[in-house]
Design an enzyme around this catalytic site. Structure first.
Site, PDB file in Angstrom:
ATOM      1  N   THR A 181       0.796  -1.234   0.000  1.00 51.35           N
ATOM      2  CA  THR A 181       0.000   0.000   0.000  1.00 51.35           C
ATOM      3  C   THR A 181       0.827   1.282   0.000  1.00 51.35           C
ATOM      4  OG1 THR A 181      -1.380   1.299   1.523  1.00 51.35           O
ATOM      5  CG2 THR A 181      -0.101  -0.425   2.522  1.00 51.35           C
TER       6      THR A 181
ATOM      7  N   GLU B 253       0.272   3.545   1.875  1.00 47.84           N
ATOM      8  CA  GLU B 253       0.425   3.946   3.290  1.00 47.84           C
ATOM      9  C   GLU B 253       1.858   3.746   3.772  1.00 47.84           C
ATOM     10  OE1 GLU B 253      -1.840   5.351   5.513  1.00 47.84           O
ATOM     11  OE2 GLU B 253      -3.070   5.604   3.742  1.00 47.84           O
TER      12      GLU B 253
ATOM     13  N   LYS C 236       2.325  -3.638   6.847  1.00 47.63           N
ATOM     14  CA  LYS C 236       2.417  -3.872   5.396  1.00 47.63           C
ATOM     15  C   LYS C 236       3.868  -3.741   4.915  1.00 47.63           C
ATOM     16  CE  LYS C 236      -1.754  -4.820   3.924  1.00 47.63           C
ATOM     17  NZ  LYS C 236      -2.127  -5.926   3.025  1.00 47.63           N
TER      18      LYS C 236
ATOM     19  N   TYR D 182      -0.913  -0.186  10.697  1.00 46.11           N
ATOM     20  CA  TYR D 182      -1.253  -0.815   9.405  1.00 46.11           C
ATOM     21  C   TYR D 182      -0.077  -0.681   8.435  1.00 46.11           C
ATOM     22  CZ  TYR D 182      -3.355  -1.292   4.757  1.00 46.11           C
ATOM     23  OH  TYR D 182      -3.615  -1.668   3.453  1.00 46.11           O
TER      24      TYR D 182
HETATM   25  P1  NDP Z   1     -11.037  -5.432   2.528  1.00 47.20           P
HETATM   26  O1  NDP Z   1     -10.903  -4.949   3.928  1.00 47.20           O
HETATM   27  O2  NDP Z   1     -12.276  -5.107   1.759  1.00 47.20           O
HETATM   28  O3  NDP Z   1     -10.863  -7.009   2.505  1.00 47.20           O
HETATM   29  C1  NDP Z   1      -9.967  -7.665   3.355  1.00 47.20           C
HETATM   30  C2  NDP Z   1     -10.184  -9.147   3.229  1.00 47.20           C
HETATM   31  O4  NDP Z   1      -9.292  -9.831   4.109  1.00 47.20           O
HETATM   32  C3  NDP Z   1     -11.613  -9.613   3.618  1.00 47.20           C
HETATM   33  O5  NDP Z   1     -11.999 -10.634   2.753  1.00 47.20           O
HETATM   34  C4  NDP Z   1     -11.398 -10.167   5.014  1.00 47.20           C
HETATM   35  O6  NDP Z   1     -12.336 -11.136   5.395  1.00 47.20           O
HETATM   36  C5  NDP Z   1     -10.033 -10.819   4.830  1.00 47.20           C
HETATM   37  N1  NDP Z   1      -9.386 -11.142   6.082  1.00 47.20           N
HETATM   38  C6  NDP Z   1      -9.081 -10.323   7.108  1.00 47.20           C
HETATM   39  N2  NDP Z   1      -8.481 -11.010   8.097  1.00 47.20           N
HETATM   40  C7  NDP Z   1      -8.399 -12.310   7.691  1.00 47.20           C
HETATM   41  C8  NDP Z   1      -7.904 -13.495   8.260  1.00 47.20           C
HETATM   42  N3  NDP Z   1      -7.335 -13.504   9.466  1.00 47.20           N
HETATM   43  N4  NDP Z   1      -7.991 -14.644   7.553  1.00 47.20           N
HETATM   44  C9  NDP Z   1      -8.570 -14.667   6.335  1.00 47.20           C
HETATM   45  N5  NDP Z   1      -9.080 -13.574   5.738  1.00 47.20           N
HETATM   46  C10 NDP Z   1      -8.997 -12.396   6.407  1.00 47.20           C
HETATM   47  O7  NDP Z   1      -9.743  -4.918   1.747  1.00 47.20           O
HETATM   48  P2  NDP Z   1      -9.583  -4.549   0.190  1.00 47.20           P
HETATM   49  O8  NDP Z   1     -10.250  -5.575  -0.620  1.00 47.20           O
HETATM   50  O9  NDP Z   1      -9.902  -3.117   0.009  1.00 47.20           O
HETATM   51  O10 NDP Z   1      -8.006  -4.648   0.029  1.00 47.20           O
HETATM   52  C11 NDP Z   1      -7.370  -5.873  -0.353  1.00 47.20           C
HETATM   53  C12 NDP Z   1      -5.922  -5.822   0.071  1.00 47.20           C
HETATM   54  O11 NDP Z   1      -5.271  -4.696  -0.515  1.00 47.20           O
HETATM   55  C13 NDP Z   1      -5.724  -5.673   1.579  1.00 47.20           C
HETATM   56  O12 NDP Z   1      -4.569  -6.409   1.920  1.00 47.20           O
HETATM   57  C14 NDP Z   1      -5.468  -4.191   1.767  1.00 47.20           C
HETATM   58  O13 NDP Z   1      -4.723  -3.944   2.928  1.00 47.20           O
HETATM   59  C15 NDP Z   1      -4.705  -3.872   0.493  1.00 47.20           C
HETATM   60  N6  NDP Z   1      -4.814  -2.510   0.009  1.00 47.20           N
HETATM   61  C16 NDP Z   1      -6.040  -1.938  -0.189  1.00 47.20           C
HETATM   62  C17 NDP Z   1      -6.140  -0.656  -0.657  1.00 47.20           C
HETATM   63  C18 NDP Z   1      -7.456  -0.014  -0.908  1.00 47.20           C
HETATM   64  O14 NDP Z   1      -7.489   1.204  -1.089  1.00 47.20           O
HETATM   65  N7  NDP Z   1      -8.534  -0.769  -0.982  1.00 47.20           N
HETATM   66  C19 NDP Z   1      -4.921   0.151  -0.958  1.00 47.20           C
HETATM   67  C20 NDP Z   1      -3.695  -0.601  -0.801  1.00 47.20           C
HETATM   68  C21 NDP Z   1      -3.647  -1.857  -0.325  1.00 47.20           C
HETATM   69  P3  NDP Z   1     -13.713 -10.749   6.150  1.00 47.20           P
HETATM   70  O15 NDP Z   1     -14.701 -10.452   5.060  1.00 47.20           O
HETATM   71  O16 NDP Z   1     -14.011 -11.972   6.908  1.00 47.20           O
HETATM   72  O17 NDP Z   1     -13.425  -9.561   7.012  1.00 47.20           O
HETATM   73  P1  GDP Z   2      -7.043   4.993   4.303  1.00 48.48           P
HETATM   74  O1  GDP Z   2      -6.238   5.881   3.427  1.00 48.48           O
HETATM   75  O2  GDP Z   2      -6.837   3.573   3.986  1.00 48.48           O
HETATM   76  O3  GDP Z   2      -6.895   5.317   5.708  1.00 48.48           O
HETATM   77  O4  GDP Z   2      -8.573   5.237   3.881  1.00 48.48           O
HETATM   78  P2  GDP Z   2      -9.757   5.974   4.636  1.00 48.48           P
HETATM   79  O5  GDP Z   2     -10.870   6.057   3.657  1.00 48.48           O
HETATM   80  O6  GDP Z   2     -10.055   5.338   5.931  1.00 48.48           O
HETATM   81  O7  GDP Z   2      -9.200   7.423   4.937  1.00 48.48           O
HETATM   82  C1  GDP Z   2      -8.804   8.291   3.899  1.00 48.48           C
HETATM   83  C2  GDP Z   2      -8.483   9.660   4.496  1.00 48.48           C
HETATM   84  O8  GDP Z   2      -9.704  10.264   4.902  1.00 48.48           O
HETATM   85  C3  GDP Z   2      -7.600   9.615   5.737  1.00 48.48           C
HETATM   86  O9  GDP Z   2      -6.606  10.593   5.595  1.00 48.48           O
HETATM   87  C4  GDP Z   2      -8.537   9.974   6.884  1.00 48.48           C
HETATM   88  O10 GDP Z   2      -7.923  10.687   7.953  1.00 48.48           O
HETATM   89  C5  GDP Z   2      -9.530  10.883   6.162  1.00 48.48           C
HETATM   90  N1  GDP Z   2     -10.858  10.956   6.803  1.00 48.48           N
HETATM   91  C6  GDP Z   2     -11.522  12.092   7.110  1.00 48.48           C
HETATM   92  N2  GDP Z   2     -12.672  11.817   7.689  1.00 48.48           N
HETATM   93  C7  GDP Z   2     -12.772  10.462   7.761  1.00 48.48           C
HETATM   94  C8  GDP Z   2     -13.779   9.584   8.272  1.00 48.48           C
HETATM   95  O11 GDP Z   2     -14.806   9.987   8.778  1.00 48.48           O
HETATM   96  N3  GDP Z   2     -13.532   8.249   8.158  1.00 48.48           N
HETATM   97  C9  GDP Z   2     -12.396   7.771   7.561  1.00 48.48           C
HETATM   98  N4  GDP Z   2     -12.230   6.451   7.452  1.00 48.48           N
HETATM   99  N5  GDP Z   2     -11.425   8.589   7.107  1.00 48.48           N
HETATM  100  C10 GDP Z   2     -11.610   9.928   7.194  1.00 48.48           C
END
Ligand code: NDP
Ligand code: GDP
Length: 344
Positions: free
Chosen positions: A125, A127, A153, A149
């Site tokens: 990520t 992040e 990562k 987080y």
């Molecule tokens: P989500 O939070 O939507 O999905 C996370 C998935 O991981 C869910 O299916 C969750 O299952 C599963 N999971 C969590 N803990 C466990 C565990 N202990 N064993 C098995 N499965 C588990 O994330 P995204 O789809 O948005 O993201 C996918 C990946 O990409 C993640 O690794 C995230 O950190 C990374 N990422 C995402 C970004 C974004 O903007 N979306 C940006 C950069 C990286 P359950 O449904 O049961 O909770």
């Molecule tokens: P992230 O980049 O994975 O943390 O994605 P988020 O959607 O959680 O947050 C994106 C940005 O929005 C971060 O910089 C947060 O501080 C900002 N933010 C502002 N208000 C909110 C809120 O109400 N909820 C979340 N989740 N983020 C917020």
């Protein structure tokens, strides 16, 4: 071709499963039991749900991961499972480290020991850049993680890089910037906004309550980003890639754009925690709550995805304005039709 997706019940798992099925892959997905046997994002797409082979288990369960890799012997593994919410990671760092670091280690070790020719995509990520030292960020930008987080990562990132070098594995890290969609989790800011705007469109008087309005992010569309994941595994050599749109926008701009979709213009009044977003007729539509600020903010993100463009031939199809429109219009329709996405 056989693919195994960890985290198939999340946002990216949903789009990736669809993509791989469209390419005629046999798709296996790991899902964990919660208080019920729900399948998250897959639950609303019966065709998709029927087309994937669900294996019930947890990435923290090493014997389960080992036996899955031994049994399935996938050509490709997409390791998406994670505690993916930055805000939650400050409250529960230990579970974040466990799932994100140990989970990745279990997958890597199992591939190394039982299915060496399997190619691995690991979800990392932007992040990891935390407080970026330069903008835009690319694969050479120094990391400066600012949350449990991001630290977890980064540990997973280096573990993958080490295994690739030490054991000659085809393992890649995708350094993906924020990507959103119709099925984004409701705790993320984009979904909070799109859903809040949709509710207001349908007559709600509840303002949207947010934290830092000035955080700067690079938001893309998840459907485009899973294509990049797949492309990374089709290369001759394993490598790490930054994926983003190259555009930077604030949370404030996301709010403004989302209200534009329903024909409303937001004006901002006041400062800091007293700032509010009001409609043209003076109604308060957005409020700020100090409790939604993070102990440390990570922002000023903008991707330089030149390497992915040149080497993978990848480009984002959807940029900021269209993304906001997709999300708001989806939520308006979804609310009015009482559609079943359970993540709301
Ligand atoms: P989500 O939070 O939507 O999905 C996370 C998935 O991981 C869910 O299916 C969750 O299952 C599963 N999971 C969590 N803990 C466990 C565990 N202990 N064993 C098995 N499965 C588990 O994330 P995204 O789809 O948005 O993201 C996918 C990946 O990409 C993640 O690794 C995230 O950190 C990374 N990422 C995402 C970004 C974004 O903007 N979306 C940006 C950069 C990286 P359950 O449904 O049961 O909770
Ligand atoms: P992230 O980049 O994975 O943390 O994605 P988020 O959607 O959680 O947050 C994106 C940005 O929005 C971060 O910089 C947060 O501080 C900002 N933010 C502002 N208000 C909110 C809120 O109400 N909820 C979340 N989740 N983020 C917020």
């Amino acid at each position: 071709m056989k693919a195994l997706i960890t985290g198939i019940t999340g946002q990216d798992g949903y789009f990736l499963a669809k993509l791989l099925l469209s390419k005629n892959y046999e798709v296996y997905g790991i899902a964990r039991r919660k208080s019920n046997m729900s399948l998250g994002t897959l639950d609303c797409d019966e065709t998709l749900k029927r087309s994937v082979n669900i294996l019930w288990g947890d990435v923290l369960d090493n014997p389960f991961i080992e036996s899955t890799i031994k049994q399935v012997k996938p050509d490709e593994v997409y390791h998406l499972a994670a505690q993916s919410f930055v805000g939650y990671s400050f409250e529960n760092p230990e579970v974040t480290y466990d799932v994100n670091i140990k989970g990745t280690l279990h997958v890597l070790n199992s591939i190394k020991d039982y299915s060496k020719s399997t190619r691995l995509y690991n979800a990392t990520t932007s992040e990891m850049f935390g407080k970026p030292q330069v903008t835009p960020q690319n694969e050479k930008t120094p990391f400066f993680p600012r949350s449990p987080y991001a630290i977890s990562k980064l540990a997973a990132y280096w573990t993958v890089a080490d295994y690739r070098e030490a054991y000659g594995m085809f393992a890649v890290n995708g350094i993906l910037f924020n990507h959103e969609s119709e099925v984004r989790g409701p705790e993320f800011v984009t979904k909070k906004i799109s859903l809040g705007v949709a509710k207001i469109y349908h007559g709600s008087h509840d303002p949207i309550v947010l934290g830092n309005l000035d955080a700067k992010k690079d938001w893309g569309y998840a459907r485009d980003y899973v294509e990049a994941m797949w492309m990374m595994l089709q290369q001759d050599k394993p490598d790490d890639y930054v994926i983003g749109t190259g555009e930077q926008h604030t949370v404030r701009e996301f709010v403004e754009e989302a209200f534009k979709v329903i024909g409303m213009t937001i004006r901002w009044k006041g400062e800091g925690v007293n700032e509010v977003g009001v409609s043209e007729d003076g109604r308060v539509l957005v409020k700020v709550d100090l409790r939604l600020f993070r102990p440390l903010e990570s922002d000023n993100y903008m991707a330089d995805y030149t390497k992915a463009r040149i080497k993978l031939g990848w480009e984002p199809a959807v940029k900021f304005k269209e993304l906001v429109k997709i999300m708001v219009e989806h939520d308006i329709k979804n609310l009015s039709q009482n559609h079943c996405f359970k993540r709301y």
